[in-house]
Design a protein around this motif. Structure first.
Motif: not given
Length: 190
Positions: A74-86
């Protein structure tokens, strides 16, 4: 129960990680190799502005055997920091007589909403993905993450009517913010 946990781990992984992708079209065009058409397929189903964008995704074997081992790249681009309440809302559909029928949420399996993904991720990540330098705790920083081939052991057994073709759609969100969407088409065999 073990199968449900592994399915959830796989689904979380598909959203939060990455790999080297073998593109069948490129193999056929550039190398003249004929690649068989397999049942697995995927697509980002959210807007291009979503912070989570899967760039490549390869799973093997196809069909997926339960129980068995699943190889994931897998290759995934995360464009903004992911929060803790996903959280993720999963819609699971099974192909029956040529049509897809929604599988209801029963005992946390099927078309369910799963909260607190960061906690589940923190439990599963070290076993499968820490070796690829993937963050195992939320918040997950913005970056492009690559997993060149993780092997995930799928335990448990499919119910007697569990084998078949499925379409899974997962919508990830956090505090009212849409993070990403992934649609998978898979075949499960026992």
């Amino acid at each position: 129960m073990a199968f449900r946990i592994h399915l959830l781990v796989i689904y979380i992984t598909l959203f939060l990680l990455s790999v080297y992708h073998i593109n069948a079209f490129k193999l056929e065009k550039n190398l003249g190799l004929k690649v068989p058409s397999l049942g697995f397929s995927w697509e980002n189903c959210g807007p291009a502005s979503d912070p989570i964008q899967i760039k490549t995704l390869v799973v093997a074997p196809d069909p997926i055997h339960v129980p068995g081992n699943l190889s994931l790249s897998l290759v995934v681009a995360i464009g903004a920091a992911l929060p803790t309440d996903i959280h993720v809302s999963v819609t699971m559909e099974k192909k029956v007589g040529g049509f897809y029928v929604k599988v209801p949420c029963i005992d946390n399996f099927g078309s369910c909403t799963y909260g607190n993904l960061c906690e589940a991720w923190a439990d599963a990540c070290p076993k499968y993905f820490e070796q690829f330098r993937i963050p195992c705790k939320c918040p997950i920083p913005a970056d492009t993450y690559t997993i060149p081939g993780a092997v995930i052991k799928i335990g448990g057994h499919l119910p007697s009517v569990g084998a078949g073709d499925y379409r899974l759609t997962g919508d990830l969100g956090s505090s009212g913010t849409h993070l990403g969407c992934l649609r998978l088409q898979i075949t499960l065999k026992d």
